[in-house]
Design an enzyme around this catalytic site. Structure first.
Site, PDB file in Angstrom:
ATOM      1  N   ASP A 141     -16.964  12.331  17.637  1.00 56.18           N
ATOM      2  CA  ASP A 141     -17.986  13.275  18.080  1.00 56.18           C
ATOM      3  C   ASP A 141     -19.306  12.491  18.163  1.00 56.18           C
ATOM      4  OD1 ASP A 141     -19.428  15.672  18.515  1.00 56.18           O
ATOM      5  OD2 ASP A 141     -19.775  15.865  16.352  1.00 56.18           O
ATOM      6  N   ASP A 150     -23.159  14.022  18.283  1.00 51.58           N
ATOM      7  CA  ASP A 150     -24.263  14.561  17.479  1.00 51.58           C
ATOM      8  C   ASP A 150     -23.766  14.949  16.072  1.00 51.58           C
ATOM      9  OD1 ASP A 150     -25.866  14.299  19.768  1.00 51.58           O
ATOM     10  OD2 ASP A 150     -25.350  16.317  20.451  1.00 51.58           O
TER      11      ASP A 150
HETATM   12 MG   LIG Z   1     -21.302  17.212  15.972  1.00 55.59          MG
END
Ligand SMILES: [Mg+2]
Ligand SMILES: [Zn+2]
Length: 183
Positions: free
Chosen positions: A19, A21
């Site tokens: 992922d 962020d």
């Molecule tokens: Mg995230």
């Protein structure tokens, strides 16, 4: 779905899905909307260097609904992406590919996590063996996306949060700790 591939190296061998962020950089409640709001975690850059040294390919899988929410324009989005890729290279890491979903939840697309669309697209593009590949994220929607795609869910929580983590999910408090256990 937006797909970016570095094309610099053959995409064979081991992979990890990350992922963006909350994993590579600090997340923010009002979305990371431009490169000034993109702040790397130091341990994440170290983790990417560690992965590079072991020739483990890195594929980013990221929801970016700020695009279709009208909160971020495309130019800012691509500038941010380019900045991320260059900074990772400067830190002796490497990002091989990135898959982004620009949609809002109400658009009911097949790429927005927890849907497995982006992971499946990456797997078919690069022949990634999903059952042996980890997906490292910071939210339960990442865990669900990993499970929906048939890969191994790994959670990174840098601060202690009171979310109910399923028992079989491994949890680490930094990306560096998480990747060190992959091999
Ligand atoms: Mg995230
Ligand atoms: Zn989507």
């Amino acid at each position: 779905m937006i797909i970016w591939v570095s094309l610099a190296e053959p995409m064979s061998g081991r992979f990890v899905f990350l992922d963006r962020d909350g994993i590579l950089n600090r997340d923010r409640p009002d979305y990371v909307k431009n490169r000034d709001e993109f702040i790397f975690y130091a341990d994440a850059l170290e983790a990417l260097r560690w992965l590079r040294r072991r020739s483990i390919h890195v594929v980013i899988i990221s929801n970016q609904s700020a695009l279709h929410r009208g909160l971020m324009d495309w130019q800012a989005f691509f500038q941010l992406h380019g900045h991320m890729v260059r900074e990772v290279q400067r830190a002796e890491g490497w990002i091989d590919a990135a898959f982004y979903c620009p949609h809002r939840p109400d658009e009911k697309c097949s790429c927005r996590k927890p849907a497995p669309g982006m992971i499946r697209a990456a797997a078919s593009l690069f022949s990634i063996p999903l059952a042996e590949t980890a997906f490292i994220g910071d939210k339960l929607s990442d865990v669900a996306a990993a499970e929906n795609a048939g890969c191994l869910p790994v959670l990174v929580q840098r601060t202690s949060q009171s979310v109910d983590v399923p028992e079989h999910v491994r949890v680490y408090n930094s990306l560096l700790d998480a990747v060190r256990t992959l091999v």
